[in-house]
Write a protein that holds these residues in place. Structure first.
Motif, PDB file in Angstrom:
ATOM      1  N   TRP A 170       1.943  -2.513  -6.525  1.00 39.38           N
ATOM      2  CA  TRP A 170       1.335  -3.219  -5.362  1.00 39.38           C
ATOM      3  C   TRP A 170       0.280  -2.135  -5.141  1.00 39.38           C
ATOM      4  CZ3 TRP A 170       1.585  -7.557  -2.411  1.00 39.38           C
ATOM      5  CH2 TRP A 170       0.893  -7.512  -1.206  1.00 39.38           C
ATOM      6  N   PRO A 279      -4.846 -10.622  -4.866  1.00 42.96           N
ATOM      7  CA  PRO A 279      -4.514 -11.298  -3.689  1.00 42.96           C
ATOM      8  C   PRO A 279      -5.738 -12.242  -3.100  1.00 42.96           C
ATOM      9  CG  PRO A 279      -3.964  -9.213  -3.623  1.00 42.96           C
ATOM     10  CD  PRO A 279      -4.656  -9.326  -4.910  1.00 42.96           C
ATOM     11  N   PHE A 282      -5.438 -16.035  -3.382  1.00 40.53           N
ATOM     12  CA  PHE A 282      -4.649 -16.692  -2.191  1.00 40.53           C
ATOM     13  C   PHE A 282      -5.324 -16.677  -0.912  1.00 40.53           C
ATOM     14  CE2 PHE A 282      -1.418 -15.280  -5.287  1.00 40.53           C
ATOM     15  CZ  PHE A 282      -0.584 -16.287  -5.159  1.00 40.53           C
ATOM     16  N   LEU A 283      -6.068 -15.520  -0.854  1.00 36.72           N
ATOM     17  CA  LEU A 283      -6.534 -15.194   0.669  1.00 36.72           C
ATOM     18  C   LEU A 283      -8.187 -15.038   0.501  1.00 36.72           C
ATOM     19  CD1 LEU A 283      -3.819 -12.651   1.571  1.00 36.72           C
ATOM     20  CD2 LEU A 283      -4.068 -14.963   2.211  1.00 36.72           C
ATOM     21  N   HIS A 290      -4.612  -8.474   4.775  1.00 36.06           N
ATOM     22  CA  HIS A 290      -3.230  -8.660   4.692  1.00 36.06           C
ATOM     23  C   HIS A 290      -2.724  -7.539   3.857  1.00 36.06           C
ATOM     24  CE1 HIS A 290      -2.838 -12.328   6.585  1.00 36.06           C
ATOM     25  NE2 HIS A 290      -3.948 -12.617   5.977  1.00 36.06           N
ATOM     26  N   ARG A 293      -2.198  -4.741   5.963  1.00 41.14           N
ATOM     27  CA  ARG A 293      -0.941  -5.081   6.857  1.00 41.14           C
ATOM     28  C   ARG A 293       0.335  -4.489   6.107  1.00 41.14           C
ATOM     29  NH1 ARG A 293       1.743  -9.551   7.840  1.00 41.14           N
ATOM     30  NH2 ARG A 293       0.386 -10.667   6.244  1.00 41.14           N
TER      31      ARG A 293
ATOM     32  N   GLY B 246       4.901 -12.347   1.313  1.00 42.27           N
ATOM     33  CA  GLY B 246       4.458 -11.800   2.669  1.00 42.27           C
ATOM     34  C   GLY B 246       3.055 -11.608   2.731  1.00 42.27           C
ATOM     35  N   PRO B 247       2.564 -10.553   2.816  1.00 41.72           N
ATOM     36  CA  PRO B 247       1.271 -10.085   2.820  1.00 41.72           C
ATOM     37  C   PRO B 247       0.279 -10.632   1.719  1.00 41.72           C
ATOM     38  CG  PRO B 247       2.355  -8.057   3.583  1.00 41.72           C
ATOM     39  CD  PRO B 247       3.382  -9.226   3.164  1.00 41.72           C
ATOM     40  N   LEU B 248       0.881 -10.710   0.276  1.00 38.55           N
ATOM     41  CA  LEU B 248       0.285 -11.349  -0.678  1.00 38.55           C
ATOM     42  C   LEU B 248      -0.494 -12.609  -0.385  1.00 38.55           C
ATOM     43  CD1 LEU B 248      -0.865 -11.263  -3.496  1.00 38.55           C
ATOM     44  CD2 LEU B 248       1.438 -12.064  -4.370  1.00 38.55           C
ATOM     45  N   ILE B 249       0.458 -13.237   0.201  1.00 36.18           N
ATOM     46  CA  ILE B 249       0.236 -14.659   0.535  1.00 36.18           C
ATOM     47  C   ILE B 249      -0.267 -14.879   1.995  1.00 36.18           C
ATOM     48  CG2 ILE B 249       1.518 -15.532  -1.366  1.00 36.18           C
ATOM     49  CD1 ILE B 249       3.435 -16.599   0.771  1.00 36.18           C
ATOM     50  N   GLY B 250      -0.550 -13.784   2.634  1.00 36.28           N
ATOM     51  CA  GLY B 250      -1.097 -13.863   4.075  1.00 36.28           C
ATOM     52  C   GLY B 250       0.060 -14.419   4.949  1.00 36.28           C
ATOM     53  N   ASP B 251       1.456 -13.682   4.746  1.00 39.26           N
ATOM     54  CA  ASP B 251       2.412 -14.473   5.747  1.00 39.26           C
ATOM     55  C   ASP B 251       2.990 -13.253   6.102  1.00 39.26           C
ATOM     56  OD1 ASP B 251       3.989 -16.301   7.053  1.00 39.26           O
ATOM     57  OD2 ASP B 251       3.170 -17.587   5.538  1.00 39.26           O
ATOM     58  N   LEU B 252       4.233 -13.403   6.856  1.00 41.61           N
ATOM     59  CA  LEU B 252       4.797 -12.522   7.757  1.00 41.61           C
ATOM     60  C   LEU B 252       5.801 -11.561   6.806  1.00 41.61           C
ATOM     61  CD1 LEU B 252       6.181 -14.720  10.675  1.00 41.61           C
ATOM     62  CD2 LEU B 252       4.005 -13.438  10.556  1.00 41.61           C
TER      63      LEU B 252
END
Lengths: 340, 340
Positions: A170, A279, A282-283, A290, A293, B246-252
């Motif tokens: 990552w 990434p 997706f984003l 993200h 994050r 999570g972050p890879l797909i913009g989620d929690l």
């Protein structure tokens, strides 16, 4: 890290020169010499003793077996939108990975996700150098490869699966990537070999004997089968590696690799699967926020006193880049003997 | 399987009718009722007690918490060549998966590899129904999802990671697919709950107490943290799941999901990542012969007395399809109470 007085101090340039000299003397073509040397230097630099110049001795044995195409020219095959295959034509995997990487990166950026299959390659070392090459492009990476059939499936009695590593990376802006690369066997085969040589018992859970009974006898486990980590879960992962870096990409399972070896004790031959994910696929423009994050997760791991998977390796890297490395005199002499 | 005399015998049609009635009464929109019911029936049919009609009770609690959008209409977003995102808009994941699947399959066939990200969904059950939907298309499948932060990273002392399942499927012509779906925690949280209720100690390795010390006290582990399976390897996999679903797909992350829950004890909310791979993308017309070659691996596993991961589940399925299922009377009554 403790130093023996008889250790030899080497700069990373000297490690590279030694590797180049040994691999050239062993008859590898110049492009393979450079690609494999990069892996040897990375292993020694990162304190992975078994993947540094020690690996040149393994390489020498494997080359003597005649199982490696010393001057194989990889053939890159641009397949379906998200797939690139590289036919290693019996050479070491490193050069094929280098040749396939640009197209893998381009496809991942274009499609959001892409896969690189390396076929008919000889496995040289760990998967983390490949993983780090992908994360250096800002992409998330997964890599898998079978090996030789040394490991029994959970509930089984006989070797069938390889040590089958799973590796992941990552990208972390301004930091070393988050990287893990572990065998799905309970331990590395070399670890059991070391216990056998030292005449020491192995812990329960590492192996079974030739009758499929649990054993703490290292020699009996080497004659029998290794076990997977984590019981049936590790076993399931190991089977997954067999499938997706074997038949899925038209290549050998660990059992087929060992059969092909026919007792030569050379390095495993077969395939390798690398998946790269962007990434931004997706984003879009929100990817960076993200990715940032995710840092909270790493902070929370380190903040409670746990380690990130490659932390020791990155610490060794920092030290090696400023101070060079030290290798045991005996190992140094053995490697020098490949050159002289 | 032993039957209690007070068990209730139900056909799968009756299970479906019960699920539909309960979910409708709970206020789920018709499309969600159908999608979730398919999962409930699959769980009951396959002998996964905790994912069958029992799950309707969990669902009722979660719906009471107000954390589920009962009539959410998923929004499908056709992204980069290999990526489809579905915004579940706070509804259960099942309908979003159904809506995204055709595009995932189309993209995997066109590109060789593709990914489906479901965002802002409430997790209902296991991942294997999604995996089987992908393998039914002749594709290889991987799926991941975070949950709530109940699990400590290896070497840590506090809950941070979810139970974070990893699921995989491989299509087998004329056979049930090879499927696994396991939590990266040592056990399911419900397993520790059961020990607590029974006043029984838990095995070492399942959990640590609130001070981070190993414990065999179920209540202490629930107050402290669960552990991952397989030590640092399982922990590394769990972190991977946090990152890529999570972050890879913009989620929690699981920590963010639990924070959002704010003590409501509802089901986890967040993302789910499904990857589909088409063997033909690597192998073209030669795919079938290599898929067939994988059968040798399964034969060798079963041939040495080991089980394939979902074998029990498929055996239960066969039985249920001909004989229906039996559920404990107390459970049946509790679920009926949702309807009456």
């Amino acid at each position: 890290m403790t130093y023996d007085e008889s250790d030899i101090a080497l700069s990373l340039e000297e490690v590279a020169a030694l590797s180049r000299a040994a691999l050239s003397r062993l008859g590898l073509a110049p492009a393979h010499v450079e690609a494999v040397t990069a892996t040897v230097v990375a292993g020694e630099r990162d304190g992975c003793a078994s993947h540094g110049i020690y690996r040149l001795l393994v390489c020498a044995d494997t080359l003597k077996s005649g199982k490696v195409a010393r001057d194989a020219e990889p053939v890159v095959d641009d397949r379906a939108g998200g797939v690139v295959r590289v036919d290693a034509r019996g050479g070491y995997a490193q050069l094929s990975f280098q040749r396939g990487l640009p197209l893998l990166v381009e496809k991942a950026r274009r499609n959001g996700i892409a896969a690189l299959a390396i076929n008919d390659c000889v496995h040289f070392a760990a998967l983390w150098p490949e993983i780090e090459a992908v994360t250096a492009e800002g992409l998330v990476a997964l890599a898998f490869t079978p090996s030789h059939a040394w490991v029994a499936p959970a509930g089984g009695t006989r070797p069938l699966l390889g040590t089958n590593p799973v590796a992941f990376g990552w990208p972390r802006p301004g930091e070393h990537p988050f990287v893990f690369d572990f065998a799905t066997s309970a331990v590395a085969r070399g670890e059991i070999e070391l216990h056998r040589r030292a005449g020491e018992p192995i812990p329960a859970g590492w192996g079974i004997d030739a009758e499929g009974r649990p054993t703490t006898d290292a020699a009996a486990a080497l004659d029998g089968a290794m076990l997977t980590f984590g019981g049936h879960k590790g076993s399931a992962l190991s089977v997954m590696v067999e499938l997706i870096a074997g038949p899925l990409i038209g290549d050998l399972t660990s059992a087929e690799s060992l059969a092909l070896d026919a007792g030569a004790k050379a390095s495993p031959i077969g395939g390798e699967l690398v998946i790269a994910i962007d990434p931004a696929g997706f984003l879009g423009g929100e990817a960076a926020q993200h990715i940032a994050r995710a840092e909270k997760l790493f902070d929370a791991i380190v903040g409670q006193g746990a380690r990130l998977p490659s932390q020791r390796r990155f610490e060794a890297r920092k030290r090696s880049l400023s101070e060079g490395v030290r290798v045991p005199r005996k190992l140094y002499d053995d490697v020098r003997a490949l050159v002289d």
